[in-house]
Write a protein that holds these residues in place. Structure first.
Motif, PDB file in Angstrom:
ATOM      1  N   LEU A 168       0.824  -1.204   0.000  1.00 27.50           N
ATOM      2  CA  LEU A 168       0.000   0.000   0.000  1.00 27.50           C
ATOM      3  C   LEU A 168       0.863   1.260   0.000  1.00 27.50           C
ATOM      4  O   LEU A 168       0.471   2.278  -0.573  1.00 27.50           O
ATOM      5  CB  LEU A 168      -0.932   0.021   1.205  1.00 27.50           C
ATOM      6  CG  LEU A 168      -2.077  -0.984   1.156  1.00 27.50           C
ATOM      7  CD1 LEU A 168      -2.837  -0.972   2.469  1.00 27.50           C
ATOM      8  CD2 LEU A 168      -3.006  -0.697   0.003  1.00 27.50           C
ATOM      9  N   GLY A 169       2.023   1.201   0.616  1.00 25.04           N
ATOM     10  CA  GLY A 169       2.909   2.362   0.652  1.00 25.04           C
ATOM     11  C   GLY A 169       3.445   2.711  -0.719  1.00 25.04           C
ATOM     12  O   GLY A 169       3.764   3.866  -0.998  1.00 25.04           O
ATOM     13  N   GLY A 170       3.521   1.749  -1.622  1.00 20.22           N
ATOM     14  CA  GLY A 170       4.025   1.994  -2.962  1.00 20.22           C
ATOM     15  C   GLY A 170       2.993   2.594  -3.891  1.00 20.22           C
ATOM     16  O   GLY A 170       3.316   3.054  -4.986  1.00 20.22           O
ATOM     17  N   LEU A 171       1.731   2.592  -3.473  1.00 15.50           N
ATOM     18  CA  LEU A 171       0.674   3.141  -4.317  1.00 15.50           C
ATOM     19  C   LEU A 171       0.539   4.640  -4.076  1.00 15.50           C
ATOM     20  O   LEU A 171       0.821   5.141  -3.000  1.00 15.50           O
ATOM     21  CB  LEU A 171      -0.655   2.442  -4.010  1.00 15.50           C
ATOM     22  CG  LEU A 171      -0.670   0.935  -4.263  1.00 15.50           C
ATOM     23  CD1 LEU A 171      -2.026   0.367  -3.846  1.00 15.50           C
ATOM     24  CD2 LEU A 171      -0.410   0.609  -5.714  1.00 15.50           C
ATOM     25  N   ASP A 172       0.110   5.337  -5.100  1.00 13.06           N
ATOM     26  CA  ASP A 172      -0.070   6.786  -4.990  1.00 13.06           C
ATOM     27  C   ASP A 172      -1.520   7.093  -4.629  1.00 13.06           C
ATOM     28  O   ASP A 172      -2.402   7.069  -5.483  1.00 13.06           O
ATOM     29  CB  ASP A 172       0.280   7.478  -6.309  1.00 13.06           C
ATOM     30  CG  ASP A 172       1.755   7.433  -6.608  1.00 13.06           C
ATOM     31  OD1 ASP A 172       2.540   7.405  -5.655  1.00 13.06           O
ATOM     32  OD2 ASP A 172       2.128   7.415  -7.790  1.00 13.06           O
ATOM     33  N   PHE A 173      -1.756   7.359  -3.375  1.00 17.17           N
ATOM     34  CA  PHE A 173      -3.081   7.739  -2.917  1.00 17.17           C
ATOM     35  C   PHE A 173      -3.120   9.250  -2.732  1.00 17.17           C
ATOM     36  O   PHE A 173      -2.116   9.879  -2.446  1.00 17.17           O
ATOM     37  CB  PHE A 173      -3.411   7.070  -1.585  1.00 17.17           C
ATOM     38  CG  PHE A 173      -3.717   5.609  -1.713  1.00 17.17           C
ATOM     39  CD1 PHE A 173      -4.908   5.175  -2.262  1.00 17.17           C
ATOM     40  CD2 PHE A 173      -2.807   4.666  -1.280  1.00 17.17           C
ATOM     41  CE1 PHE A 173      -5.192   3.832  -2.379  1.00 17.17           C
ATOM     42  CE2 PHE A 173      -3.084   3.317  -1.393  1.00 17.17           C
ATOM     43  CZ  PHE A 173      -4.276   2.896  -1.950  1.00 17.17           C
ATOM     44  N   VAL A 174      -4.298   9.826  -2.909  1.00 18.20           N
ATOM     45  CA  VAL A 174      -4.465  11.254  -2.660  1.00 18.20           C
ATOM     46  C   VAL A 174      -5.389  11.414  -1.466  1.00 18.20           C
ATOM     47  O   VAL A 174      -6.206  10.551  -1.166  1.00 18.20           O
ATOM     48  CB  VAL A 174      -5.062  11.993  -3.884  1.00 18.20           C
ATOM     49  CG1 VAL A 174      -4.125  11.905  -5.061  1.00 18.20           C
ATOM     50  CG2 VAL A 174      -6.415  11.447  -4.256  1.00 18.20           C
ATOM     51  N   SER A 175      -5.241  12.541  -0.796  1.00 15.10           N
ATOM     52  CA  SER A 175      -6.121  12.805   0.343  1.00 15.10           C
ATOM     53  C   SER A 175      -7.498  13.219  -0.165  1.00 15.10           C
ATOM     54  O   SER A 175      -7.683  13.558  -1.337  1.00 15.10           O
ATOM     55  CB  SER A 175      -5.542  13.918   1.216  1.00 15.10           C
ATOM     56  OG  SER A 175      -5.576  15.141   0.510  1.00 15.10           O
ATOM     57  N   ARG A 176      -8.457  13.175   0.712  1.00 12.59           N
ATOM     58  CA  ARG A 176      -9.827  13.559   0.351  1.00 12.59           C
ATOM     59  C   ARG A 176      -9.858  15.026  -0.077  1.00 12.59           C
ATOM     60  O   ARG A 176     -10.581  15.385  -1.005  1.00 12.59           O
ATOM     61  CB  ARG A 176     -10.755  13.318   1.552  1.00 12.59           C
ATOM     62  CG  ARG A 176     -12.193  13.578   1.248  1.00 12.59           C
ATOM     63  CD  ARG A 176     -12.690  12.582   0.235  1.00 12.59           C
ATOM     64  NE  ARG A 176     -14.046  12.886  -0.148  1.00 12.59           N
ATOM     65  CZ  ARG A 176     -14.717  12.199  -1.035  1.00 12.59           C
ATOM     66  NH1 ARG A 176     -14.164  11.170  -1.629  1.00 12.59           N
ATOM     67  NH2 ARG A 176     -15.928  12.523  -1.332  1.00 12.59           N
ATOM     68  N   GLU A 177      -9.075  15.874   0.606  1.00  9.70           N
ATOM     69  CA  GLU A 177      -9.047  17.295   0.275  1.00  9.70           C
ATOM     70  C   GLU A 177      -8.505  17.509  -1.141  1.00  9.70           C
ATOM     71  O   GLU A 177      -9.043  18.319  -1.901  1.00  9.70           O
ATOM     72  CB  GLU A 177      -8.195  18.065   1.287  1.00  9.70           C
ATOM     73  CG  GLU A 177      -8.782  18.134   2.681  1.00  9.70           C
ATOM     74  CD  GLU A 177      -8.544  16.866   3.490  1.00  9.70           C
ATOM     75  OE1 GLU A 177      -7.622  16.089   3.150  1.00  9.70           O
ATOM     76  OE2 GLU A 177      -9.296  16.629   4.448  1.00  9.70           O
ATOM     77  N   GLU A 178      -7.437  16.784  -1.490  1.00  6.15           N
ATOM     78  CA  GLU A 178      -6.874  16.906  -2.835  1.00  6.15           C
ATOM     79  C   GLU A 178      -7.871  16.433  -3.884  1.00  6.15           C
ATOM     80  O   GLU A 178      -8.043  17.066  -4.928  1.00  6.15           O
ATOM     81  CB  GLU A 178      -5.587  16.090  -2.960  1.00  6.15           C
ATOM     82  CG  GLU A 178      -4.419  16.633  -2.176  1.00  6.15           C
ATOM     83  CD  GLU A 178      -3.224  15.694  -2.195  1.00  6.15           C
ATOM     84  OE1 GLU A 178      -2.103  16.206  -2.323  1.00  6.15           O
ATOM     85  OE2 GLU A 178      -3.417  14.468  -2.099  1.00  6.15           O
ATOM     86  N   PHE A 179      -8.558  15.332  -3.596  1.00  8.02           N
ATOM     87  CA  PHE A 179      -9.547  14.810  -4.532  1.00  8.02           C
ATOM     88  C   PHE A 179     -10.675  15.812  -4.733  1.00  8.02           C
ATOM     89  O   PHE A 179     -11.084  16.081  -5.873  1.00  8.02           O
ATOM     90  CB  PHE A 179     -10.110  13.477  -4.003  1.00  8.02           C
ATOM     91  CG  PHE A 179     -11.227  12.935  -4.850  1.00  8.02           C
ATOM     92  CD1 PHE A 179     -10.946  12.273  -6.027  1.00  8.02           C
ATOM     93  CD2 PHE A 179     -12.545  13.101  -4.460  1.00  8.02           C
ATOM     94  CE1 PHE A 179     -11.969  11.774  -6.814  1.00  8.02           C
ATOM     95  CE2 PHE A 179     -13.573  12.614  -5.243  1.00  8.02           C
ATOM     96  CZ  PHE A 179     -13.289  11.947  -6.424  1.00  8.02           C
ATOM     97  N   ASP A 180     -11.179  16.377  -3.639  1.00  7.63           N
ATOM     98  CA  ASP A 180     -12.265  17.355  -3.740  1.00  7.63           C
ATOM     99  C   ASP A 180     -11.823  18.600  -4.505  1.00  7.63           C
ATOM    100  O   ASP A 180     -12.600  19.167  -5.284  1.00  7.63           O
ATOM    101  CB  ASP A 180     -12.771  17.742  -2.351  1.00  7.63           C
ATOM    102  CG  ASP A 180     -13.565  16.623  -1.697  1.00  7.63           C
ATOM    103  OD1 ASP A 180     -14.052  15.723  -2.425  1.00  7.63           O
ATOM    104  OD2 ASP A 180     -13.692  16.644  -0.449  1.00  7.63           O
TER     105      ASP A 180
END
Length: 84
Positions: free
Chosen positions: A41-53
């Motif tokens: 999971l650390g290797g995946l690029d996740f965005v925060s909810r604020e960035e997504f919004d």
């Protein structure tokens, strides 16, 4: 009679030792699985909810601007067709 109790006590000790060993192996396996999941999971690029919004809002604004520009372009083209 006492030898039967002693044999039974020894058998219970062996079972308790085996149960403790199996519990330790289970905890070790669970820990290993958790660590592998964190690495994956650390290797995946996740965005925060604020960035997504924020990006979602920007996309909606761009879509609205595109619709307004299309309407202006259609009006100008219609005006040019009348003038020809």
């Amino acid at each position: 009679m006492q030898s039967e109790n002693r044999m039974f006590d020894d058998f219970v000790k062996v079972l308790n030792g085996a149960a403790g060993t199996f519990a330790g192996v289970g905890r070790e396996a669970q820990s290993g699985v958790r660590e592998r999941a964190r690495e994956w999971l650390g290797g995946l690029d996740f965005v925060s909810r604020e960035e997504f919004d924020a990006v979602k809002s920007m996309a909606a604004a761009a879509r609205d601007e595109n619709d307004a520009l299309k309407a202006r372009l259609d009006a100008l083209e219609a005006k040019m067709q009348v003038g020809v």
